[in-house]
Design an enzyme around this catalytic site. Structure first.
Site, PDB file in Angstrom:
ATOM      1  N   GLU A   1      52.999   7.072  10.376  1.00 48.96           N
ATOM      2  CA  GLU A   1      52.518   5.749   9.699  1.00 48.96           C
ATOM      3  C   GLU A   1      53.751   4.791   9.585  1.00 48.96           C
ATOM      4  O   GLU A   1      54.074   4.487   8.370  1.00 48.96           O
ATOM      5  CB  GLU A   1      52.079   6.060   8.260  1.00 48.96           C
TER       6      GLU A   1
ATOM      7  N   HIS B   1      42.714   4.383  -4.237  1.00 45.19           N
ATOM      8  CA  HIS B   1      43.565   4.940  -4.933  1.00 45.19           C
ATOM      9  C   HIS B   1      43.794   4.848  -6.381  1.00 45.19           C
ATOM     10  O   HIS B   1      43.775   5.640  -7.137  1.00 45.19           O
ATOM     11  CB  HIS B   1      44.772   5.339  -4.026  1.00 45.19           C
TER      12      HIS B   1
ATOM     13  N   ARG C   1      59.880  26.892   5.187  1.00 48.98           N
ATOM     14  CA  ARG C   1      60.236  25.669   5.803  1.00 48.98           C
ATOM     15  C   ARG C   1      59.321  25.494   7.120  1.00 48.98           C
ATOM     16  O   ARG C   1      59.731  24.763   7.977  1.00 48.98           O
ATOM     17  CB  ARG C   1      61.771  25.881   6.302  1.00 48.98           C
TER      18      ARG C   1
ATOM     19  N   ASN D   1      44.668   3.088   6.067  1.00 48.87           N
ATOM     20  CA  ASN D   1      44.600   3.071   4.763  1.00 48.87           C
ATOM     21  C   ASN D   1      43.408   1.783   4.065  1.00 48.87           C
ATOM     22  O   ASN D   1      43.595   1.416   3.117  1.00 48.87           O
ATOM     23  CB  ASN D   1      45.833   2.730   4.363  1.00 48.87           C
TER      24      ASN D   1
ATOM     25  N   ARG E   1      49.432   3.088  12.055  1.00 47.09           N
ATOM     26  CA  ARG E   1      48.495   3.946  11.449  1.00 47.09           C
ATOM     27  C   ARG E   1      48.148   3.308  10.066  1.00 47.09           C
ATOM     28  O   ARG E   1      47.212   4.038   9.429  1.00 47.09           O
ATOM     29  CB  ARG E   1      49.168   5.256  11.544  1.00 47.09           C
TER      30      ARG E   1
ATOM     31  N   LYS F   1      40.636   8.343  15.201  1.00 47.79           N
ATOM     32  CA  LYS F   1      41.699   8.835  14.361  1.00 47.79           C
ATOM     33  C   LYS F   1      42.743   9.575  15.032  1.00 47.79           C
ATOM     34  O   LYS F   1      43.959   9.162  15.135  1.00 47.79           O
ATOM     35  CB  LYS F   1      41.124   9.869  13.407  1.00 47.79           C
TER      36      LYS F   1
ATOM     37  N   HIS G   1      36.338  10.895  -3.896  1.00 46.26           N
ATOM     38  CA  HIS G   1      37.385  10.088  -2.801  1.00 46.26           C
ATOM     39  C   HIS G   1      36.752   9.237  -2.069  1.00 46.26           C
ATOM     40  O   HIS G   1      37.085   7.957  -2.081  1.00 46.26           O
ATOM     41  CB  HIS G   1      38.422  10.978  -2.092  1.00 46.26           C
TER      42      HIS G   1
ATOM     43  N   HIS H   1      41.925   1.838   0.659  1.00 43.53           N
ATOM     44  CA  HIS H   1      42.527   2.967   0.023  1.00 43.53           C
ATOM     45  C   HIS H   1      43.678   2.498  -0.986  1.00 43.53           C
ATOM     46  O   HIS H   1      43.529   3.156  -1.813  1.00 43.53           O
ATOM     47  CB  HIS H   1      43.253   3.974   1.033  1.00 43.53           C
TER      48      HIS H   1
ATOM     49  N   LYS I   1      48.363  14.745   7.909  1.00 44.21           N
ATOM     50  CA  LYS I   1      48.886  14.258   6.414  1.00 44.21           C
ATOM     51  C   LYS I   1      48.634  15.319   5.507  1.00 44.21           C
ATOM     52  O   LYS I   1      47.378  15.864   5.474  1.00 44.21           O
ATOM     53  CB  LYS I   1      48.217  13.038   6.039  1.00 44.21           C
TER      54      LYS I   1
ATOM     55  N   GLU J   1      34.280   7.116   5.007  1.00 43.04           N
ATOM     56  CA  GLU J   1      35.563   7.082   5.857  1.00 43.04           C
ATOM     57  C   GLU J   1      35.216   6.746   7.457  1.00 43.04           C
ATOM     58  O   GLU J   1      35.678   6.016   8.145  1.00 43.04           O
ATOM     59  CB  GLU J   1      36.180   8.397   5.944  1.00 43.04           C
TER      60      GLU J   1
END
Length: 357
Positions: free
Chosen positions: A234, A249, A118, A242, A238, A224, A262, A245, A140, A182
């Site tokens: 997000e 994606h 955890r 993206n 935030r 960032k 990527h 993206h 993330k 990026e």
């Protein structure tokens, strides 16, 4: 630099030839004596030995976990293999994980840290440009699913991020150029002056000029961090990160994570987003041309691969940002600003890219 999140705040250390400081910085986290370095064979061949030496010199008992290289291995199966090794090593909640590699290593190590017992501490030591300017900062973490990228994951902040720009010397050209996508993203939607700096220094960037790179990485991390400080999970702002993206994606999913890196997929997504922004009236032809020109100058792809609009929409609708069949799309307002707008009619957007069917 500091990512300011209260009790979860942490430092980003950036410099040249600071790799040997890993052990000292990790000791400041006041964890237990066990640390597992997660890496892949490509990065490990260069940096695992010095990482182990630096950590051992600081009094850590060091273990190594090697995972296969590539986006295709950012999976639950690979994650399980990390859990298996941690159990084998007898790791407890005071033990430390260290991600040594690019975005795949960082994301999957972070998710392992978030979920093993955890939650155990971890640190990011990104060795790729993409990792240094984006994925290592902000917490993330996650793995991919065959239906979409990063569908399984958690927000879980590292204890620190250490960026040694010397590691970029061993980065293959394609991976280096991929990371530049990026970097460009930050300029397009958040800092017009930074976009101008990149456009004016293409030649230096392409030859990996250390001074120029240091400035680009520092500014990317500053942007960032400032966004994460305001919106860690997000829920609003935030989402601007993206940009490019959503389509990117989808490109990765449709090509099974094998044809494009990527960053290349994000570059394609940004090129399409620039066209959409112009069509929506958020930007002008001059700005669109400048964005496309910078991407091309940095030797990044801008053309969508040939799939039908139905295939793209199916991939997009599995995106984690979809709400009730619509998606929040990031448009650029000129260069240096953004517009977040929910989009219901994806077919019309894709037609702008010349996609039919």
């Amino acid at each position: 630099m500091t990512v300011g999140l209260g009790e979860r705040s942490y430092e980003i250390y950036l410099g040249q030839n600071i790799f040997d400081e890993i052990g000292r910085f990790c000791r400041d986290l006041r964890t237990g004596d066990k640390v597992a370095v997660v890496t892949n064979p490509v990065v490990g061949a260069f940096y695992l030995k010095p990482a182990k030496a630096a950590l051992s010199a600081a009094g850590f008992t060091v273990y190594a976990i090697e995972i296969p290289d590539g986006e295709a291995y950012k999976s639950l199966e690979t994650l399980k293999s990390i859990y298996d090794r941690l159990i084998e090593f007898g790791f407890d909640r005071s033990s430390l994980l260290l991600a040594l590699g690019g975005g795949v290593v960082g994301d999957i190590t972070g998710f392992a840290a978030a979920t093993y017992l955890r939650g155990i501490p971890f640190v990011q030591v990104p060795t790729t440009l993409l990792g240094q300017v984006d994925s290592s900062v902000g917490g993330k973490t996650g793995v991919n699913h065959e239906k979409g990228k990063n569908l399984i994951g958690a927000f879980y902040q590292p204890g620190l991020v250490l960026i040694d720009t010397v590691t970029l010397d061993t980065l293959p050209e394609r991976e280096y150029l991929s990371g530049l996508a990026e970097v460009v993203k930050y300029g397009v939607v958040l800092d017009g002056a930074f976009f101008a700096f990149l456009s004016e220094n293409v030649d230096k960037i392409l030859v990996r000029d250390k001074s120029c790179l240091q400035k680009a990485i520092k500014r990317s991390c500053e942007i960032k961090a400032s966004i994460v400080n305001k919106d860690e999970k997000e829920t609003g702002l935030r989402a601007v990160l993206n940009y490019g993206h959503t389509i990117g994606h989808a490109v990765e999913t449709l090509t099974c994570y094998t044809k494009y890196t990527h960053g290349e997929a994000v570059a394609i997504g940004m090129a399409q987003a620039a066209k959409y922004s112009e069509a929506m009236g958020f930007s002008g032809r001059t700005e669109t041309e400048s964005i496309l020109a910078l991407l091309k100058d940095l030797r990044l792809p801008v053309d969508l691969p040939d799939f039908t609009s139905s295939a793209y929409i199916d991939a997009i609708l599995h995106d984690k940002k979809v709400r009730d069949g619509s998606i929040q799309f990031v448009f650029n307002k000129g260069v240096g600003d953004f517009q977040l707008t929910r989009v219901d009619d994806l077919y019309s957007l894709l037609k702008i890219s010349g996609i039919g069917g």
